[in-house]
Design an enzyme around this catalytic site. Structure first.
Site, PDB file in Angstrom:
ATOM      1  N   GLY A  56      -0.186  48.683  68.288  1.00  0.00           N
ATOM      2  CA  GLY A  56      -0.177  48.489  66.848  1.00  0.00           C
ATOM      3  C   GLY A  56       1.200  48.664  66.233  1.00  0.00           C
ATOM      4  O   GLY A  56       1.603  47.896  65.348  1.00  0.00           O
ATOM      5  N   GLU A  57       1.930  49.663  66.706  1.00  0.00           N
ATOM      6  CA  GLU A  57       3.262  49.934  66.183  1.00  0.00           C
ATOM      7  C   GLU A  57       4.252  48.836  66.588  1.00  0.00           C
ATOM      8  O   GLU A  57       5.071  48.389  65.782  1.00  0.00           O
ATOM      9  CB  GLU A  57       3.759  51.292  66.677  1.00  0.00           C
ATOM     10  CG  GLU A  57       3.048  52.482  66.061  1.00  0.00           C
ATOM     11  CD  GLU A  57       1.664  52.724  66.650  1.00  0.00           C
ATOM     12  OE1 GLU A  57       1.374  52.178  67.732  1.00  0.00           O
ATOM     13  OE2 GLU A  57       0.869  53.442  66.010  1.00  0.00           O
TER      14      GLU A  57
END
Length: 375
Positions: A56-57
């Site tokens: 996600g990051e």
């Protein structure tokens, strides 16, 4: 020196456990690379070294990184897989013990959110890098834990030149931990939104997405739902290693309700009532054509929620649980979210729900320029 000796003792103590967990599929690549430097040579030198934890990051940094000659270090296998899709100069970040001789020179080191490692910032500074903490936040749940180790974080922030915080609350908490030169710019996830990669035709049925679900949530949600004839469900687990288990849960649910089930990877035409999205990077495409999203990570305590902004960019109705404490800042940026404990989920799904919307976003160009000024 004392910290490095401490890291060596921790590493030595953990070796048997690391060897044990390294046989598990989830850690088969990351543990040998991070803790034993197996096939993990240093990154090639770059102008900007981005470091983030997981999928996600890395996803949030993709567009930003393309403005620079960049490299990536990550923690998880899914994070590395994602980074390598758009940047070949990507590696697992080794354990603190190895960073003094592994870390390559860069003009700028950009650390994303809470990836605060002392040797990472310390040796980046020694190599001449300008260190930026991007999208900095301290959640309600984590704040007390951070304060207990204030002495450690103070040493970290002594090596960070610029902190780009998500909110005024984060700024106050970061100052308490020793951060200096803080600029509140908002959450980059609200400005750097992932775009659709494939256009799917809209279904004639009402498409309800159960998005980013965790262990226990699929069963909890499906147990509460009584499907109707005009409804189609897309189940999208958060972690790929759970696809097989969730497939069984969905199949059982379909049988109990006399519905048809298929897996996305089977390429059966998406004609079934229950579809398991057992692949990565496709969920955004279905957000665009869905009617409602049940955003998971929020129905069981201990996870803390997920990003609602990716959904809100399409103005889709969002249904959420109450356990979103790790994403409070992002939830505050989105209007129109409907909250429930699932006891009335069938009634809610029958309503003409309010559409979600993004209240405000950070200035993406400002962040790009702040980094460029240091190159």
């Amino acid at each position: 020196m004392i910290y490095n000796i401490f890291c060596f003792l921790v590493w030595l103590f953990c070796v048997p456990f690391l060897m044990f967990f390294s046989v598990k599929k989830k850690y088969r690549l990351s543990i040998p690379s991070r803790f034993f430097l197996y096939k993990n040579s240093p990154l090639k030198q770059s102008d900007v070294h981005f470091h983030a934890c997981s999928f996600g990051e890395i996803n949030s940094l993709e567009i930003l990184s393309k403005n620079f000659n960049s490299s990536f270090s990550v923690i998880t296998q899914t994070g590395l897989e994602k980074a390598l899709k758009f940047n070949n100069n990507s590696k697992f970040l080794p354990f603190e013990l190895f960073l003094p001789f592994w870390l390559s020179k860069s003009k700028v080191l950009v650390i994303f959110e809470a990836e605060l490692w002392l040797n990472l910032v310390k040796y980046a500074k020694k190599n001449g890098a300008f260190v930026i903490l991007l999208n900095a936040r301290i959640s309600d749940k984590s704040y007390k834990k951070y304060l207990k180790f204030k002495f450690y974080y103070k040493q970290i922030f002594n090596n960070i030149d610029l902190v780009l915080a998500q909110s005024n609350i984060d700024e106050i908490r970061l100052k308490e931990l020793g951060a200096k030169n803080i600029k509140v710019v908002g959450n980059i996830k609200s400005a750097n939104l992932k775009q659709v990669s494939k256009i799917y035709p809209k279904f004639k049925e009402k498409l309800i997405i159960v998005a980013s679900s965790h262990d226990g949530e699929e069963e909890l949600i499906l147990k509460s739902i009584k499907p109707k004839l005009n409804q189609k469900f897309l189940i999208a687990p958060r972690h790929p290693e759970r696809f097989k288990r969730v497939s069984k849960i969905c199949e059982d649910f379909a049988k109990r309700n006399s519905l048809k089930f298929e897996k996305f990877s089977s390429n059966l035409g998406l004609k079934s009532d229950i579809i398991l999205l057992d692949t990565m990077n496709e969920l955004i495409n279905f957000y665009k054509i869905c009617d409602v999203v049940i955003l998971c990570g929020s129905f069981i305590d201990g996870i803390g929620g997920h990003n609602p902004i990716e959904i809100a960019q399409f103005n889709k109705p969002i249904i959420s649980g109450k356990f979103f404490y790790n994403q409070k800042t992002l939830y505050d940026l989105v209007g129109g979210i409907k909250f429930t404990d699932l006891s009335n989920i069938n009634d809610i799904l029958s309503l003409n729900l309010e559409r979600s919307y993004i209240k405000n976003s950070c200035n993406f160009d400002e962040i790009v320029n702040l980094i460029k000024e240091q190159i």
